[in-house]
Design an enzyme around this catalytic site. Structure first.
Site, mmCIF file in Angstrom:
data_model
loop_
_atom_site.group_PDB
_atom_site.id
_atom_site.type_symbol
_atom_site.label_atom_id
_atom_site.label_comp_id
_atom_site.label_asym_id
_atom_site.label_seq_id
_atom_site.Cartn_x
_atom_site.Cartn_y
_atom_site.Cartn_z
ATOM 1 N N LYS A 26 0.847 -1.196 0.000
ATOM 2 C CA LYS A 26 0.000 0.000 0.000
ATOM 3 C C LYS A 26 0.879 1.241 0.000
ATOM 4 O O LYS A 26 1.819 1.356 0.777
ATOM 5 C CB LYS A 26 -0.904 0.024 1.232
ATOM 6 C CG LYS A 26 -1.862 1.218 1.254
ATOM 7 C CD LYS A 26 -2.699 1.251 2.514
ATOM 8 C CE LYS A 26 -1.933 1.827 3.680
ATOM 9 N NZ LYS A 26 -2.788 2.019 4.870
ATOM 10 N N ARG A 70 -9.836 -0.208 8.437
ATOM 11 C CA ARG A 70 -8.958 -1.130 9.168
ATOM 12 C C ARG A 70 -8.378 -0.454 10.396
ATOM 13 O O ARG A 70 -8.145 -1.079 11.424
ATOM 14 C CB ARG A 70 -7.908 -1.733 8.258
ATOM 15 C CG ARG A 70 -6.875 -0.798 7.615
ATOM 16 C CD ARG A 70 -5.750 -0.440 8.571
ATOM 17 N NE ARG A 70 -4.508 -0.127 7.900
ATOM 18 C CZ ARG A 70 -3.678 0.808 8.311
ATOM 19 N NH1 ARG A 70 -3.983 1.590 9.333
ATOM 20 N NH2 ARG A 70 -2.534 0.990 7.676
ATOM 21 N N SER A 255 -1.634 3.333 18.095
ATOM 22 C CA SER A 255 -2.009 2.774 16.798
ATOM 23 C C SER A 255 -1.329 3.551 15.680
ATOM 24 O O SER A 255 -1.645 4.715 15.439
ATOM 25 C CB SER A 255 -3.531 2.840 16.635
ATOM 26 O OG SER A 255 -3.932 2.474 15.342
#
Length: 286
Positions: A26, A70, A255
């Protein structure tokens, strides 16, 4: 890779699923000033998906929605293990598209009754609150005073392009779960480093978070060491490490987004598209 007004992130991973090997790469462009400057999204990019058994290219996918969803799914998974099960009040900092899906995700994971939303643009926060309130059964309110909202909250999600702490460590009450989503490159920061020294910290990838995540600042200030990080999220989800173990501990999920999340999400989209006959088929050569 930095650029004048933003930067590019490249992530790649392989995964075997349903008896088949896949590889995905990606490339995302992250330009925070786009919405105000040109009306274009902050995040733009593509995912290339390959058959890892014979190397055949399988699909080119737009990455915007895949990245949004996601990332929010990871927060929801973390919330199930790190938030108090009775968490009812949340604050979402950042009222962009990531804020939208983060709110949707934690609403699926926790019994929310009230949500504060905050943005550097108060008008954007008010619009976000009104739109979110129509989609959810609980109250969504725009917050003018972020520290006060944080002090009332069981859950705090930060998803902004900030480069400094949004509130003080002392604003976070015992038992709070925080998902720090915005810091994903050098210099970005949303949390007070002193908070990480007080909290049980779970990361999606320790090596990556130490370089570009929220903990980069606490590490640089010698407030925590890599050994102080409790676990990676996979360890908690697989019960190799415990999640929350008391009602009053503060938990933080750092995250940064991982390539494994990208390949898993790309596989899900690709397999559903093939099954439904969706998408456009093309060949690179005759």
């Amino acid at each position: 890779v930095p650029a004048d007004r933003g930067g590019f992130h490249v992530k790649a991973a392989g995964l075997k699923l349903h008896g088949r090997g896949y590889f995905a790469a990606k490339t995302n462009a992250n330009f925070p000033g786009n919405p105000a400057r040109s009306g274009r999204p902050t995040i733009q990019g593509v995912v290339l998906l390959f058959d890892a058994d014979d190397g055949a290219p399988l699909a080119v996918l737009d990455s915007i929605e895949i990245t949004l969803l996601r990332t929010a799914a990871a927060t929801a998974a973390a919330a199930k293990r790190l938030a108090r099960p009775d968490s009812r009040v949340a604050t979402v900092c950042g009222c962009g598209e990531q804020g939208r899906v983060q709110l949707d995700a934690i609403a699926l994971a926790l019994p929310l009754e009230r949500v504060h939303v905050f943005d550097a643009d108060p008008g954007r926060a008010r619009s976000f609150a009104a739109e979110s309130g129509r989609r959810h059964s609980f109250a969504v309110e725009a917050a003018d005073d972020l520290p006060s909202a944080v002090r009332e909250s069981d859950v705090v999600v930060t998803c902004t392009p900030a480069r400094g702490a949004l509130f003080a460590a002392d604003d976070v009450r015992p038992g709070t779960f925080l998902a720090a989503v915005g810091a994903d490159s050098h210099g970005k920061q949303e949390l007070d480093p002193r908070l990480l020294a007080r909290a049980k910290v779970v990361v999606d990838s320790l090596d990556q978070c130490a370089e570009i995540g929220e903990i980069q600042h606490a590490l640089a200030a010698s407030l925590v060491s890599r050994e102080d990080v409790h676990a990676e999220l996979a360890d908690v989800l697989d019960d190799r490490k415990p999640g929350r173990t008391s009602a009053d501990e503060i938990t933080v999920f750092d995250s940064t987004g991982t390539a494994l999340e990208d390949v898993a999400a790309a596989i899900a989209v690709y397999e559903k598209a093939v099954a439904a006959g969706r998408g456009t088929r093309f060949a690179f050569s005759g």
